[in-house]
Design an enzyme around this catalytic site. Structure first.
Site, PDB file in Angstrom:
ATOM      1  N   ASP A  80      -7.475  -3.882   6.412  1.00 35.54           N
ATOM      2  CA  ASP A  80      -6.462  -4.397   7.348  1.00 35.54           C
ATOM      3  C   ASP A  80      -6.414  -3.656   8.670  1.00 35.54           C
ATOM      4  O   ASP A  80      -5.667  -4.038   9.567  1.00 35.54           O
ATOM      5  CB  ASP A  80      -5.084  -4.333   6.669  1.00 35.54           C
ATOM      6  CG  ASP A  80      -5.038  -5.260   5.472  1.00 35.54           C
ATOM      7  OD1 ASP A  80      -4.709  -4.799   4.365  1.00 35.54           O
ATOM      8  OD2 ASP A  80      -5.387  -6.441   5.640  1.00 35.54           O
ATOM      9  N   HIS A 131      -5.550   3.404   0.240  1.00 36.76           N
ATOM     10  CA  HIS A 131      -5.872   2.362  -0.735  1.00 36.76           C
ATOM     11  C   HIS A 131      -5.739   2.936  -2.134  1.00 36.76           C
ATOM     12  O   HIS A 131      -6.061   4.107  -2.371  1.00 36.76           O
ATOM     13  CB  HIS A 131      -7.302   1.849  -0.538  1.00 36.76           C
ATOM     14  CG  HIS A 131      -7.523   0.504  -1.145  1.00 36.76           C
ATOM     15  ND1 HIS A 131      -7.823   0.351  -2.486  1.00 36.76           N
ATOM     16  CD2 HIS A 131      -7.445  -0.735  -0.625  1.00 36.76           C
ATOM     17  CE1 HIS A 131      -7.945  -0.939  -2.742  1.00 36.76           C
ATOM     18  NE2 HIS A 131      -7.714  -1.628  -1.624  1.00 36.76           N
TER      19      HIS A 131
HETATM   20  C1  SDX Z   1      -4.675  -4.314   0.658  1.00 40.45           C
HETATM   21  O1  SDX Z   1      -5.316  -3.445  -4.132  1.00 40.45           O
HETATM   22  C2  SDX Z   1      -6.128  -3.994  -3.302  1.00 40.45           C
HETATM   23  O2  SDX Z   1      -7.332  -4.135  -3.566  1.00 40.45           O
HETATM   24  C3  SDX Z   1      -5.520  -4.481  -2.008  1.00 40.45           C
HETATM   25  C4  SDX Z   1      -6.458  -5.020  -0.950  1.00 40.45           C
HETATM   26  C5  SDX Z   1      -7.120  -6.310  -1.391  1.00 40.45           C
HETATM   27  O3  SDX Z   1      -8.181  -6.625  -0.844  1.00 40.45           O
HETATM   28  O4  SDX Z   1      -6.516  -7.042  -2.213  1.00 40.45           O
HETATM   29  O5  SDX Z   1      -7.441  -4.046  -0.659  1.00 40.45           O
HETATM   30  C6  SDX Z   1      -5.693  -5.346   0.335  1.00 40.45           C
HETATM   31  O6  SDX Z   1      -3.549  -4.474   0.265  1.00 40.45           O
HETATM   32  C7  SDX Z   1      -5.091  -3.087   1.417  1.00 40.45           C
HETATM   33  C8  SDX Z   1      -3.924  -2.069   1.595  1.00 40.45           C
HETATM   34  C9  SDX Z   1      -3.075  -2.532   2.772  1.00 40.45           C
HETATM   35  N1  SDX Z   1      -1.839  -1.700   2.881  1.00 40.45           N
HETATM   36  C10 SDX Z   1      -1.679  -0.823   3.859  1.00 40.45           C
HETATM   37  O7  SDX Z   1      -2.523  -0.540   4.687  1.00 40.45           O
HETATM   38  C11 SDX Z   1      -0.293  -0.202   3.896  1.00 40.45           C
HETATM   39  C12 SDX Z   1      -0.407   1.308   4.106  1.00 40.45           C
HETATM   40  N2  SDX Z   1      -0.984   1.901   2.919  1.00 40.45           N
HETATM   41  C13 SDX Z   1      -0.116   2.422   1.899  1.00 40.45           C
HETATM   42  O8  SDX Z   1       1.136   1.897   1.788  1.00 40.45           O
HETATM   43  C14 SDX Z   1      -0.840   2.822   0.614  1.00 40.45           C
HETATM   44  O9  SDX Z   1      -1.941   3.511   0.980  1.00 40.45           O
HETATM   45  C15 SDX Z   1      -1.225   1.727  -0.369  1.00 40.45           C
HETATM   46  C16 SDX Z   1      -0.064   0.856  -0.724  1.00 40.45           C
HETATM   47  C17 SDX Z   1      -2.322   0.878   0.183  1.00 40.45           C
HETATM   48  C18 SDX Z   1      -1.717   2.417  -1.638  1.00 40.45           C
HETATM   49  O10 SDX Z   1      -0.649   3.100  -2.177  1.00 40.45           O
HETATM   50  P1  SDX Z   1      -0.796   3.973  -3.529  1.00 40.45           P
HETATM   51  O11 SDX Z   1      -2.149   3.863  -4.103  1.00 40.45           O
HETATM   52  O12 SDX Z   1       0.358   3.668  -4.407  1.00 40.45           O
HETATM   53  O13 SDX Z   1      -0.736   5.432  -2.966  1.00 40.45           O
HETATM   54  P2  SDX Z   1       0.602   6.240  -2.747  1.00 40.45           P
HETATM   55  O14 SDX Z   1       1.619   5.380  -2.049  1.00 40.45           O
HETATM   56  O15 SDX Z   1       0.973   6.885  -4.029  1.00 40.45           O
HETATM   57  O16 SDX Z   1       0.100   7.335  -1.685  1.00 40.45           O
HETATM   58  C19 SDX Z   1      -0.563   8.501  -2.149  1.00 40.45           C
HETATM   59  C20 SDX Z   1      -0.160   9.554  -1.112  1.00 40.45           C
HETATM   60  C21 SDX Z   1       1.359   9.623  -0.892  1.00 40.45           C
HETATM   61  O17 SDX Z   1       1.650  10.960  -0.490  1.00 40.45           O
HETATM   62  P3  SDX Z   1       2.174  12.002  -1.671  1.00 40.45           P
HETATM   63  O18 SDX Z   1       3.375  11.355  -2.320  1.00 40.45           O
HETATM   64  O19 SDX Z   1       1.009  12.186  -2.617  1.00 40.45           O
HETATM   65  O20 SDX Z   1       2.513  13.251  -0.903  1.00 40.45           O
HETATM   66  O21 SDX Z   1      -0.711   9.218   0.169  1.00 40.45           O
HETATM   67  C22 SDX Z   1       0.338   8.967   1.096  1.00 40.45           C
HETATM   68  C23 SDX Z   1       1.596   8.725   0.304  1.00 40.45           C
HETATM   69  O22 SDX Z   1       2.742   9.125   1.040  1.00 40.45           O
HETATM   70  N3  SDX Z   1      -0.047   7.757   1.826  1.00 40.45           N
HETATM   71  C24 SDX Z   1       0.085   7.580   3.139  1.00 40.45           C
HETATM   72  C25 SDX Z   1      -0.455   6.314   3.406  1.00 40.45           C
HETATM   73  N4  SDX Z   1      -0.875   5.756   2.265  1.00 40.45           N
HETATM   74  C26 SDX Z   1      -0.623   6.653   1.300  1.00 40.45           C
HETATM   75  N5  SDX Z   1       0.601   8.376   4.103  1.00 40.45           N
HETATM   76  C27 SDX Z   1       0.569   7.880   5.359  1.00 40.45           C
HETATM   77  N6  SDX Z   1       0.069   6.656   5.702  1.00 40.45           N
HETATM   78  C28 SDX Z   1      -0.456   5.856   4.742  1.00 40.45           C
HETATM   79  N7  SDX Z   1      -0.945   4.666   5.067  1.00 40.45           N
END
Ligand code: SDX
Length: 433
Positions: free
Chosen positions: A366, A308
């Site tokens: 989720d 998140h």
């Molecule tokens: C919702 O914003 C909100 O409030 C949203 C929400 C709401 O109520 O409105 O809470 C609802 O959208 C919840 C999130 C649902 N999405 C997912 O579950 C999809 C999987 N999660 C990711 O795609 C990610 O965690 C996000 C999109 C939720 C957040 O992405 P960020 O904040 O942009 O973080 P990032 O992509 O920069 O990740 C930081 C690091 C990265 O690694 P590095 O580049 O630092 O090495 O963490 C890793 C990412 O690769 N990472 C993950 C991961 N999520 C982040 N690695 C593996 N699996 C994951 N799920």
């Protein structure tokens, strides 16, 4: 706006600018950069808005480090346990918990707007039966502006109010109609003697051939799911609604834009993707394979329902959802649900793995929601529409707050341009290659 509590000095090139600092009632201070381009001739650069506050708001607050979510100051776990969705709608819309009389009046207003214009039924018949229900509700929500002409003027507080009531009241009906259309069953009209969650379940699962009794366990769980998804600060879809609203677009168009944005798998579409992922994993012994893939930078796979932007601790909604999943499945007599077993073991393994711990990746809302919704009888394609149904009140509350902000103006970000500088046109016969 509050009074400034300090000044930030920004020095670059031959300039030093004094920028006001504002302190919130909770969360980080903000540095006001509205005069930066005028006085300094530069933009800030923050793709994804990781360090940018887009507005002042009094509606919802998240403490990502503590894993705390407050709706108008009330903790989400207390609201999930003690309140119910229409009371939470009132709280988000008007700022305080209602008196008994105010709640009764609000519930009556919503109840009396649950039917949709009969002619809207023809919209559904224009879609293929296998259309994703998010495509349908995006279209039908936008099309409401073609029917409710007496609630389009955003400058009229009364029209804003009736538009809000209509959307909160009708989004369950529209969502249920999208489901019925997908399974080829007749639409079921709302009933005024049922509460909001029970009405939705009956519109989804009742058939004309027999009486339908709402299971109180399921309606309580459904109502709680609505509450957990109702609002969440300036997430992507809420920011979309605010940006659409800043142009003066009508309320139905703004909420349709929010539904469209929520659809993405990185946002509200993650609940559908998370259950599909858990099903694909299938058994506990295959979890290590998927954990390895999630950690592999060369593999686009991510654990859906994990991570998140704001929460760097447990998403408090995921905690409530996990507890609710246990309760609902137990009460429904569904023991040893393989998907729930995989989810719990996956969470356990991931939270012992340094990759997830170091990046502070925890289950979000989720991760468990799909398990409950599947147990209720919903297909995965209905998970995000149910998220959109719940979030409609949050979007509307934020949209109303934006319109009521005297400093509000159309949102128009700038850019870091790295494309071609000015060059003259070249006739096709003079071009090389
Ligand atoms: C919702 O914003 C909100 O409030 C949203 C929400 C709401 O109520 O409105 O809470 C609802 O959208 C919840 C999130 C649902 N999405 C997912 O579950 C999809 C999987 N999660 C990711 O795609 C990610 O965690 C996000 C999109 C939720 C957040 O992405 P960020 O904040 O942009 O973080 P990032 O992509 O920069 O990740 C930081 C690091 C990265 O690694 P590095 O580049 O630092 O090495 O963490 C890793 C990412 O690769 N990472 C993950 C991961 N999520 C982040 N690695 C593996 N699996 C994951 N799920």
């Amino acid at each position: 706006m509050p009074e400034p509590t300090g000044t930030a000095k920004l020095s670059f090139a031959d300039k030093t600018l004094d920028l006001p600092i504002y302190s919130p009632t909770a969360g980080p201070d903000v540095i006001d950069i509205t005069t930066l381009y005028r006085d300094g001739g530069v933009f800030t650069f923050d793709p994804g808005y990781t360090s940018t506050a887009s507005c002042e708001s009094k509606i919802t607050f998240i403490d990502g480090d503590k894993g705390e979510l407050l709706y108008r100051g009330y903790p989400i776990d207390q609201l999930a346990e003690k309140s119910h969705f229409l009371e939470v709608c009132y709280l988000l819309l008007y700022g305080d918990l209602p008196t008994a009389h105010a709640l009764e009046d609000f519930e009556a207003r919503v109840t009396n707007h649950t039917m949709v214009h009969e002619q809207m039924i023809s919209f559904f018949k224009g879609f293929r039966r296998d259309a994703h229900p998010m495509a349908i509700i995006t279209g039908v929500m936008g099309a409401m502006s073609a029917f409710y002409h007496d609630s389009l003027d955003i400058n009229d507080p009364e029209q804003r109010e009736i538009a809000a009531i209509r959307m909160i009241a009708k989004i369950p009906t529209i969502t249920a109609m999208a489901y019925k259309y997908s399974v080829g069953q007749p639409f079921v009209y709302p009933r005024n003697d049922l509460d909001y969650a029970s009405n939705f379940l009956r519109m989804c699962f009742a058939v004309p051939a027999e009486e339908y009794e709402v299971n109180p366990i399921l309606s309580r769980a459904m109502d709680r799911i609505f509450t957990l998804h109702a609002d969440h600060e300036q997430n992507a879809s809420t920011s979309t609604v605010r940006l659409a609203g800043s142009s003066g677009a009508n309320p139905f168009a703004c909420i349709a834009a929010g539904i469209a944005c929520l659809w993405g798998p990185a946002h509200g579409g993650a609940n559908e993707a998370a259950l599909s992922m858990l099903r694909e994993i299938g058994s506990v012994d295959r979890i290590p394979e998927y954990i390895a893939r999630a950690k592999d930078k060369s593999d686009p796979f991510r654990l859906m329902g994990f991570g998140h932007r704001v929460y760097k601790n447990f998403d408090p909604r995921a905690k409530v959802m996990k507890q609710s999943a246990d309760e609902v499945l137990e009460l429904l007599g569904i023991h040893d649900n393989p998907t729930l077993q995989v989810a719990k073991e996956l969470e356990k393994i991931a939270l012992e793995d340094d990759y997830f711990v170091s990046k502070k990746l925890y289950p979000n809302i989720d991760f468990y929601s799909g398990i409950i919704l599947e147990a209720m009888g919903f297909p995965t394609a209905m998970f995000t529409p149910i998220f959109a149904l719940s979030r409609t009140v949050g979007w509307i509350s934020q949209w109303k707050e934006m319109l009521g902000d005297p400093t509000q103006k159309i949102g128009r970000p700038r850019q870091l341009y790295t494309g071609a500088t000015r060059r003259d046109y070249v006739d096709v016969e003079d071009r090389e290659g």
